[in-house]
Design an enzyme around this catalytic site. Structure first.
Site, PDB file in Angstrom:
ATOM      1  N   GLU A   1      42.072  61.291  10.222  1.00 20.15           N
ATOM      2  CA  GLU A   1      41.900  62.727  10.417  1.00 20.15           C
ATOM      3  C   GLU A   1      41.929  63.500   9.094  1.00 20.15           C
ATOM      4  O   GLU A   1      41.102  64.366   8.866  1.00 20.15           O
ATOM      5  CB  GLU A   1      43.047  63.219  11.331  1.00 20.15           C
ATOM      6  CG  GLU A   1      43.125  64.699  11.524  1.00 20.15           C
ATOM      7  CD  GLU A   1      42.145  65.214  12.564  1.00 20.15           C
ATOM      8  OE1 GLU A   1      41.445  64.375  13.162  1.00 20.15           O
ATOM      9  OE2 GLU A   1      42.082  66.428  12.754  1.00 20.15           O
ATOM     10  N   ASP A   2      42.897  63.163   8.250  1.00 22.83           N
ATOM     11  CA  ASP A   2      43.161  64.033   7.100  1.00 22.83           C
ATOM     12  C   ASP A   2      42.739  63.490   5.744  1.00 22.83           C
ATOM     13  O   ASP A   2      42.872  64.187   4.752  1.00 22.83           O
ATOM     14  CB  ASP A   2      44.679  64.330   7.006  1.00 22.83           C
ATOM     15  CG  ASP A   2      45.177  65.078   8.229  1.00 22.83           C
ATOM     16  OD1 ASP A   2      44.350  65.708   8.883  1.00 22.83           O
ATOM     17  OD2 ASP A   2      46.386  65.014   8.506  1.00 22.83           O
TER      18      ASP A   2
ATOM     19  N   ASP B   1      54.708  61.727  17.588  1.00 25.00           N
ATOM     20  CA  ASP B   1      54.169  62.627  16.570  1.00 25.00           C
ATOM     21  C   ASP B   1      54.586  64.064  16.901  1.00 25.00           C
ATOM     22  O   ASP B   1      55.096  64.805  16.063  1.00 25.00           O
ATOM     23  CB  ASP B   1      52.642  62.490  16.580  1.00 25.00           C
ATOM     24  CG  ASP B   1      51.949  63.341  15.540  1.00 25.00           C
ATOM     25  OD1 ASP B   1      52.566  63.601  14.489  1.00 25.00           O
ATOM     26  OD2 ASP B   1      50.793  63.740  15.779  1.00 25.00           O
TER      27      ASP B   1
ATOM     28  N   HIS C   1      56.379  61.970   7.115  1.00 19.66           N
ATOM     29  CA  HIS C   1      56.029  62.241   8.507  1.00 19.66           C
ATOM     30  C   HIS C   1      55.567  60.979   9.258  1.00 19.66           C
ATOM     31  O   HIS C   1      56.197  60.592  10.239  1.00 19.66           O
ATOM     32  CB  HIS C   1      55.023  63.388   8.593  1.00 19.66           C
ATOM     33  CG  HIS C   1      54.378  63.547   9.932  1.00 19.66           C
ATOM     34  ND1 HIS C   1      55.092  63.905  11.056  1.00 19.66           N
ATOM     35  CD2 HIS C   1      53.104  63.358  10.338  1.00 19.66           C
ATOM     36  CE1 HIS C   1      54.267  63.950  12.092  1.00 19.66           C
ATOM     37  NE2 HIS C   1      53.061  63.616  11.689  1.00 19.66           N
TER      38      HIS C   1
ATOM     39  N   ASP D   1      77.032  73.225  37.362  1.00 14.12           N
ATOM     40  CA  ASP D   1      76.807  71.849  36.909  1.00 14.12           C
ATOM     41  C   ASP D   1      76.275  71.819  35.481  1.00 14.12           C
ATOM     42  O   ASP D   1      75.126  71.550  35.227  1.00 14.12           O
ATOM     43  CB  ASP D   1      75.882  71.074  37.854  1.00 14.12           C
ATOM     44  CG  ASP D   1      74.623  71.865  38.180  1.00 14.12           C
ATOM     45  OD1 ASP D   1      74.567  73.054  37.831  1.00 14.12           O
ATOM     46  OD2 ASP D   1      73.711  71.280  38.770  1.00 14.12           O
TER      47      ASP D   1
ATOM     48  N   HIS E   1      48.544  57.155  11.625  1.00 11.12           N
ATOM     49  CA  HIS E   1      47.978  58.048  12.633  1.00 11.12           C
ATOM     50  C   HIS E   1      47.260  59.276  12.092  1.00 11.12           C
ATOM     51  O   HIS E   1      46.409  59.829  12.764  1.00 11.12           O
ATOM     52  CB  HIS E   1      49.043  58.463  13.672  1.00 11.12           C
ATOM     53  CG  HIS E   1      49.933  59.582  13.241  1.00 11.12           C
ATOM     54  ND1 HIS E   1      51.108  59.380  12.570  1.00 11.12           N
ATOM     55  CD2 HIS E   1      49.818  60.917  13.373  1.00 11.12           C
ATOM     56  CE1 HIS E   1      51.679  60.542  12.319  1.00 11.12           C
ATOM     57  NE2 HIS E   1      50.919  61.498  12.801  1.00 11.12           N
TER      58      HIS E   1
HETATM   59 MN    MN Z   1      51.031  63.688  12.705  1.00  5.37          MN
END
Ligand code: MN
Length: 752
Positions: A98-99, A162, A69, A282, A94
């Protein structure tokens, strides 16, 4: 053109995984190639290693190693947005703060302050998808997104990459997550991509969101595009041929091709114009790209325009010159719509390679061309960012309101207005003299009593036109009033006016707050957040301030508090338990039609699997067979909406925590009120034919039929009781096959 992809279950062994990861990493390095300077390679390698290690035990929902990812996000950042080394390093990292165990201090130590700041920004806005967060928390998150955007646009560009990758891989998520993430994407990310000029990404985000929120619509259009592809290419070739030859004769270095429009934009047209796929004329645009130097490009574009219009007659009101005055998001091009062979209108877009890069990569491309003096587009973007910072730095801005207004700003067309000194300001179409005053300065707006437009005196509500020169007239005695909100359109003016009004209200509310406090103390209750929430619900007020204000001006009677009992210091509303049984019920008559006394036909997944009482939303009138979700309202219990309800995106994005997963159970006994709109030629027998089908052939119960005819056109609305979606679809098909009927569409969007 997209085809149906059948997702393969993930099954790779460790060795294959390692190879795959390395292959992706090398692809990233190749994409970065010319931008890598001395020393960069080590930094990138370090970021990659840290990320691999940090995510080593994590897998995506699809089963893939998680590291794929961040690697994919980094590649989008480089290949599709055009950013460089710093941004790709941040993209690789990134999700680590956070994780995983890695902290911002670690990042600062390894890479320095600059990187840590961007990653901090990314971490702060990463928890927007929080199903448990309440409305204000989510609004606050959106505000954070915008604040970080104003701070360093790279944060939002990486965030968009992301989001794009998450949308591309949404297949393996649960249905609930798909809906939530897609709605949020339409609600905030695609408008942002649009505002930043990232047209490609914006279109893809919108298409993907449509694919998950309304799969049937999406695949129908995709199929339609596929089926008409041959015919379309033939037409495009015929159209292009003479232009191509002429351009070659004039020694232009160019590319010319036809391009199908995005599925989402075709859908929009079908919906807003009430036409079927076959009636959208169109489905594609012709694009001419010129390899021309910056000094010559403007002249060249106009030359090409002149060649095109030598062959095909242009529609004068559909010429868009975004070369002389680029759009606010930097977009430059010349658009015209001409009458092609066979009497078909065809849109032609003319731009240079440089302009094309800006159209695709938006803001990021401006940075690339930044060397030397700032370009006019760039300063326009800068001023927009500055403007955003101004609004957001006002701590009293009501975030939810602001977002609503701001979103409108993102999509509207622009007009160009001049100050008395000749300075140009960009405002959204529909802006008034008062919007202009607020745009210049909020104090000027607050004290504005009128304006002179092109030397002529006009009222505050006067709508401006592109090219107007405006002088603001003020008075120190002037004060903003409630009705100003009716004729301003910009987010800035609205938020400032609301702020002033709120200040006034706040002063008055102070008294009410004291009165309420005394009363509560007397009852033995406190003025806690919990109790205030109860009171807001009870008096149906959106905020405590409104409760205080109501008490102060007497619209709320404190005697009503008698209905509460007090436990501890908490207010308890005894009526609460009963609510489920009474208030949630629709009228008895309707209840019998729409809902059986037992054996609910909806299965609602929530905290308990017990049968819950619900109401079908009036705005979209769902019937069995529709994709639906439940929404917990504040006063009326659970409401069931269609996932393609016009209100769905907003509800899902803002009130994710109140969404209850819902699906239909099979039940053929109950019928539901639904409606169709029929357009066709007015012919004597038409009503007879329609009613024959409904009551005669299909044996359906009709509730009402209303018809408008004018100029030989028949426009009818029929309300019928159906059991499920299948029955309704069948009805539509039968009706549309009648002679003289042009379209039959299901009715939705009634104002609730
Ligand atoms: Mn992400």
């Amino acid at each position: 053109m997209e085809t149906v992809e059948i997702p393969q279950p993930y099954n790779k062994n460790e060795e294959e995984e390692k190879k795959l990861i390395l292959r992706e990493y090398r692809a990233l390095l190749r994409a970065l190639k010319q931008r890598i300077k001395k020393g960069d390679k080590n930094l990138i390698r370090r970021a990659f290693e840290i990320s691999v290690d940090a995510h080593k035990d994590m897998r995506r929902k699809s089963g893939e190693p998680y590291i794929l990812h961040p690697l994919a996000v980094a590649r989008i950042v480089v290949e599709e947005i055009g950013l460089g080394v710093t941004s790709s390093i941040c993209a690789l990292l990134h999700d680590v703060v956070e994780d995983t165990e890695i902290t911002l201090e670690d990042i600062t130590r390894e890479f320095g302050e600059k990187y840590a700041k961007i990653i901090d920004g990314l971490t702060k806005i990463s928890n927007v998808v929080d199903l448990k967060a309440d409305t204000t928390v989510q609004a606050e998150n959106f505000r954070k997104i915008l604040l970080t955007l104003a701070d360093d646009p790279r944060v939002i560009l990486i965030k968009l990459a992301d989001r794009l990758h998450n949308m591309r891989t949404l297949e393996s998520m649960s249905r609930e997550k798909q809906l939530k993430i897609s709605s949020e994407t339409t609600y905030i990310y695609s408008p942002l991509a649009h505002r930043l000029g990232l047209y490609e990404i914006k279109s893809e985000l919108e298409d993907l969101a449509l694919k998950y929120t309304q799969p049937e619509v999406y695949w129908d259009i995709a199929r339609g595009l596929k089926e008409t592809k041959r015919e379309r290419s033939r037409y495009i070739n015929e159209f292009i041929k003479p232009i191509k030859e002429e351009l070659q004769q004039n020694d232009f270095d160019f590319e010319i091709y036809g391009r199908p429009k995005a599925i989402h934009s075709i859908w929009n047209k079908m919906r807003t114009k009430h036409v079927t796929f076959d009636e959208v004329y169109d489905l594609f645009a012709i694009r001419i790209l010129l390899n021309s130097s910056p000094e010559r490009e403007k002249e060249d574009c106009w030359k090409v325009y002149s060649i095109v219009t030598n062959f095909y007659k242009p529609s004068p009101e559909r010429l868009r010159d975004w070369i002389s005055v680029p759009k606010g998001n930097g977009y430059e091009a010349l658009h015209t719509t001409v009458m092609g062979p066979g009497g078909r209108w065809v849109e032609v877009q003319i731009r240079s390679d440089r302009m094309n890069e800006i159209a695709e990569k938006g803001l990021a491309a401006h940075w690339k061309y930044k060397e030397g003096a700032p370009s006019p587009q760039e300063s326009k973007l800068d001023s927009w960012l500055q403007h955003l910072r101004d609004i957001l730095s006002n701590p009293d801005t009501d975030t939810l309101d602001f977002l609503q207004d701001f979103k409108l700003d993102l999509f509207t067309e622009e007009i160009y207005i001049y100050t008395p000194k000749g300075e140009m300001r960009v405002l959204p179409k529909g802006a008034t003299a008062l919007d202009f005053a607020f745009d210049i300065h909020s104090e000027l707006g607050a004290r504005c009593i009128g304006a002179k437009v092109n030397y002529r005196l006009v009222p505050l509500s006067h709508e401006l036109k592109s090219g107007d020169q405006v002088e603001v007239i003020t008075s120190s005695k002037q004060k903003p009033s409630e009705d100003w909100l009716h004729f301003v359109t910009t987010a800035k003016a609205k938020s400032r006016i609301k702020y002033y009004l709120k200040e006034e209200k706040r002063k008055i509310a102070e008294d009410g707050k004291e009165m309420l406090q005394r009363k509560l103390e007397h009852m033995g209750a406190s003025m806690s957040q919990y109790n205030m929430n109860e009171l807001c619900m009870f008096f149906k007020k959106p905020s405590p301030l409104d409760v205080f204000y109501g008490v102060a001006v007497g619209s709320i009677d404190l005697k009503d508090l008698k209905e509460f009992t007090v436990t501890g210091d908490k207010l308890v509303q005894p009526a609460k338990e009963v609510k489920l049984d009474t208030k949630m019920l629709v009228s008895e008559e309707e209840a019998n039609k729409q809902k059986p006394a037992k054996g609910a036909e909806l299965i609602i997944f929530g905290e308990s699997s017990d049968k819950i009482l619900y109401k079908l939303a009036q705005c979209c009138q769902p019937i069995p067979g529709d994709d639906v979700f439940g929404f917990v309202t504040s006063g009326e219990g659970l409401k069931i909406h269609r996932t393609d309800c016009p209100n769905a995106a907003q509800l899902l994005a803002h009130y994710g925590h109140r969404i209850v997963k819902t699906k239909w159970a099979k039940n053929k006994e109950i019928s539901f009120l639904s409606g169709v709109r029929i357009l066709g030629l007015d012919d004597v027998g038409v009503i007879q034919k329609i009613t024959n089908i409904i009551s005669g052939e299909l044996k359906m119960n009709m509730r009402s039929i209303s018809i408008d005819t004018s100029d030989g056109i028949f426009d009818g609305t029929i309300m019928v009781y159906v059991h499920d979606r299948e029955e309704l679809d069948n009805l539509c098909q039968r009706l549309v096959s009648l002679d003289g009927i042009n379209s039959v569409q299901r009715l939705d969007a009634k104002e609730e």
